[in-house]
Design a protein around this motif. Sequence first.
Motif, mmCIF file in Angstrom:
data_model
loop_
_atom_site.group_PDB
_atom_site.id
_atom_site.type_symbol
_atom_site.label_atom_id
_atom_site.label_comp_id
_atom_site.label_asym_id
_atom_site.label_seq_id
_atom_site.Cartn_x
_atom_site.Cartn_y
_atom_site.Cartn_z
ATOM 1 N N GLY A 121 38.448 43.094 44.383
ATOM 2 C CA GLY A 121 37.544 42.522 45.363
ATOM 3 C C GLY A 121 38.218 42.079 46.625
ATOM 4 N N GLY A 122 39.546 42.129 46.687
ATOM 5 C CA GLY A 122 40.228 41.749 47.913
ATOM 6 C C GLY A 122 40.234 40.251 48.144
ATOM 7 N N GLY A 123 40.631 39.467 47.163
ATOM 8 C CA GLY A 123 40.725 38.028 47.357
ATOM 9 C C GLY A 123 39.983 37.271 46.279
ATOM 10 N N GLY A 124 40.051 35.971 46.335
ATOM 11 C CA GLY A 124 39.391 35.140 45.333
ATOM 12 C C GLY A 124 40.302 34.873 44.163
ATOM 13 N N SER A 125 39.913 33.958 43.319
ATOM 14 C CA SER A 125 40.759 33.555 42.193
ATOM 15 C C SER A 125 40.748 34.585 41.078
ATOM 16 C CB SER A 125 40.275 32.207 41.645
ATOM 17 O OG SER A 125 39.012 32.367 41.035
ATOM 18 N N GLY A 126 39.685 35.385 40.988
ATOM 19 C CA GLY A 126 39.579 36.339 39.888
ATOM 20 C C GLY A 126 39.062 35.721 38.608
ATOM 21 N N PRO A 180 38.604 51.945 40.271
ATOM 22 C CA PRO A 180 37.331 51.243 40.403
ATOM 23 C C PRO A 180 36.581 51.677 41.653
ATOM 24 C CG PRO A 180 39.129 49.723 39.910
ATOM 25 C CD PRO A 180 39.749 51.035 40.215
ATOM 26 N N VAL A 181 35.274 51.781 41.532
ATOM 27 C CA VAL A 181 34.430 52.152 42.661
ATOM 28 C C VAL A 181 33.994 50.882 43.375
ATOM 29 C CG1 VAL A 181 32.291 53.287 43.344
ATOM 30 C CG2 VAL A 181 33.651 54.216 41.473
ATOM 31 N N ALA A 182 34.155 50.830 44.681
ATOM 32 C CA ALA A 182 33.802 49.636 45.453
ATOM 33 C C ALA A 182 32.310 49.380 45.353
ATOM 34 C CB ALA A 182 34.221 49.815 46.910
ATOM 35 N N ARG A 183 31.952 48.108 45.264
ATOM 36 C CA ARG A 183 30.566 47.697 45.155
ATOM 37 C C ARG A 183 30.240 46.790 46.321
ATOM 38 N NH1 ARG A 183 30.723 46.637 39.686
ATOM 39 N NH2 ARG A 183 31.300 44.496 40.112
ATOM 40 N N ALA A 184 29.138 47.077 46.999
ATOM 41 C CA ALA A 184 28.751 46.236 48.129
ATOM 42 C C ALA A 184 28.383 44.843 47.641
ATOM 43 C CB ALA A 184 27.569 46.864 48.868
ATOM 44 N N GLU A 185 28.702 43.818 48.433
ATOM 45 C CA GLU A 185 28.405 42.444 48.055
ATOM 46 C C GLU A 185 26.907 42.271 47.844
ATOM 47 O OE1 GLU A 185 29.161 37.876 49.640
ATOM 48 O OE2 GLU A 185 29.984 39.589 50.726
ATOM 49 N N ILE A 245 31.026 36.131 30.746
ATOM 50 C CA ILE A 245 31.637 36.805 31.894
ATOM 51 C C ILE A 245 30.551 37.304 32.829
ATOM 52 C CG2 ILE A 245 32.948 38.854 32.609
ATOM 53 C CD1 ILE A 245 34.591 38.556 30.068
ATOM 54 N N ASP A 246 30.707 37.034 34.126
ATOM 55 C CA ASP A 246 29.787 37.528 35.146
ATOM 56 C C ASP A 246 30.192 38.954 35.489
ATOM 57 O OD1 ASP A 246 28.149 38.041 37.243
ATOM 58 O OD2 ASP A 246 28.818 36.377 38.510
ATOM 59 N N LEU A 247 29.323 39.912 35.190
ATOM 60 C CA LEU A 247 29.669 41.326 35.435
ATOM 61 C C LEU A 247 29.907 41.629 36.904
ATOM 62 C CD1 LEU A 247 27.366 43.269 32.928
ATOM 63 C CD2 LEU A 247 29.845 43.025 32.856
ATOM 64 N N ALA A 248 29.396 40.787 37.796
ATOM 65 C CA ALA A 248 29.622 41.016 39.231
ATOM 66 C C ALA A 248 31.100 40.904 39.579
ATOM 67 C CB ALA A 248 28.801 40.023 40.053
ATOM 68 N N THR A 249 31.892 40.256 38.728
ATOM 69 C CA THR A 249 33.331 40.101 38.983
ATOM 70 C C THR A 249 34.158 41.186 38.306
ATOM 71 O OG1 THR A 249 33.665 38.657 37.065
ATOM 72 C CG2 THR A 249 33.011 37.598 39.122
ATOM 73 N N VAL A 250 33.524 42.084 37.551
ATOM 74 C CA VAL A 250 34.251 43.114 36.800
ATOM 75 C C VAL A 250 34.201 44.437 37.555
ATOM 76 C CG1 VAL A 250 34.424 44.355 34.611
ATOM 77 C CG2 VAL A 250 33.606 41.975 34.639
ATOM 78 N N ALA A 271 41.540 41.425 29.060
ATOM 79 C CA ALA A 271 42.970 41.429 28.774
ATOM 80 C C ALA A 271 43.782 40.905 29.953
ATOM 81 C CB ALA A 271 43.428 42.849 28.405
ATOM 82 N N ALA A 272 43.288 41.156 31.187
ATOM 83 C CA ALA A 272 44.002 40.722 32.392
ATOM 84 C C ALA A 272 43.650 39.303 32.791
ATOM 85 C CB ALA A 272 43.695 41.676 33.546
ATOM 86 N N GLY A 273 42.813 38.656 32.015
ATOM 87 C CA GLY A 273 42.452 37.287 32.320
ATOM 88 C C GLY A 273 41.684 37.141 33.610
ATOM 89 N N GLY A 274 41.017 38.211 34.061
ATOM 90 C CA GLY A 274 40.209 38.133 35.267
ATOM 91 C C GLY A 274 40.945 38.546 36.517
ATOM 92 N N ARG A 275 42.253 38.866 36.420
ATOM 93 C CA ARG A 275 43.032 39.164 37.620
ATOM 94 C C ARG A 275 42.618 40.478 38.271
ATOM 95 N NH1 ARG A 275 46.724 37.178 34.062
ATOM 96 N NH2 ARG A 275 47.483 39.230 33.484
#
Length: 426
Positions: A184-189, A126-131, A150-155, A174-178
């Motif tokens: 993203g380095g944290g958060g519930s996913g 995955p390519v990192a995306r700036a906040e 699904i919010d694409l900002a979380t994908v 498939a990963a249930g958001g994990r």
Amino acid sequence: MSEYRYKLPDVGEGVVEAEIVEWRIKVGDTVEEDQPILDVMTDKATVEVPCAVNGVVTKIVGEPGDVIPVGTEILFIDTSGAPAPSEDPEEKEAAPKDEAPKEDKKAEPAKEEKKPEPKPEPKAEPVARAEGDKPLASPAVRQRAMEADIDLATVPGTGPAGRITHTDLDDFIAAGGRLAARAGGGGSGRAKRTGVEEQKIIGLRRKIAENMVKAKTTIPHIAYVEEIDLTALEDLRAHLNATKREDQPKLTLIPFLAAALCRALPKTPQANAHYDTEAGILTKYEGVHLGVATATPNGLMVPTIRHAEALDVWELAAELGRLAKAARDGKATKDELSGSTITITSLGAIGGLVTTPVINLPETAIIGVNKMQELPRFDAGGRVVPRKLMNLSSSFDHRIVDGYEAAVLIQNVKAYLENPATLFMP
């Protein structure tokens, strides 16, 4: 073309207008005489409107939620003739004579369907995306994400410049958001819920809303709640259900409450009444026409048990079951949904310690059943014993029923329920 203009007919005595609930036909449909074409809502019930002629629908006037006066032209029908059932008039008109077979036409959209992008080998990181950066994705991927809420900002995206592919979305689901949490380095996913739905309030729900507003703004409600010890009644009910005949219905609490209310009301007749605010007239009834609030797929309805005072608990249970089923199936008649003089409402199966039910206009009282619990209480000897207890809620029109009179009625009901043998005495 011979055109027939269909006017909204008189759908009930004294009805001057009706609300469109649902059209059962559309422009281009072939209709037949007596075929149900429209559902409308009057002040009392939903009514099916039948067609008057045979033909093809050319124009429809009015949408669900519109209130239409009786006599308004709502449907235009070409009665000169209708196409054979096997023909599709739109397709026949649009297609040239040398058109390819239908199988070829159906194949065209299939060619345009976007196939999922192939999974990269080896899998790209995955390519990192700036906040705050807007996620990149094709319209098809955005549509899928929207449908899946699904919010694409979380994908995380593995495509060029972090573009989110179909495969990325598949992996995320498939990963249930994990995956989002790891990338993203944290958060519930967990995906954010971003869906918003607007719903037009029409039909029965609109009528309920209007009645509730009118009841609360017109009637000064007084609430009264009392604890009822149902231990003896529950023992009796269990015995009666265990020994009942096969043709007898199962007894719930409601038939016993109805019987107790019918016996108690003669001492407080102003609670079994209608109050006409504009005329200033109170109509008190000797007979108890008991409304029972019933949840249905279309909203809350109040079918009425006529002359409940003349029925025993078995007959009350049978009539209650019959009317509740008719209301839920949408088959209750206008007469069965009107004319109540006092209403019972119950949330006991769901729970809740206390409710403050809204009076069913033009009635002056409503009784509400709450959750039954087994709780410790002191007996006459000072010992702690388990008892089956329930709070009985009630609301009264304080213009007609004083607080003392409300308490007298509920205390009389309490006495019958706590001493259930008295319900079977002459």
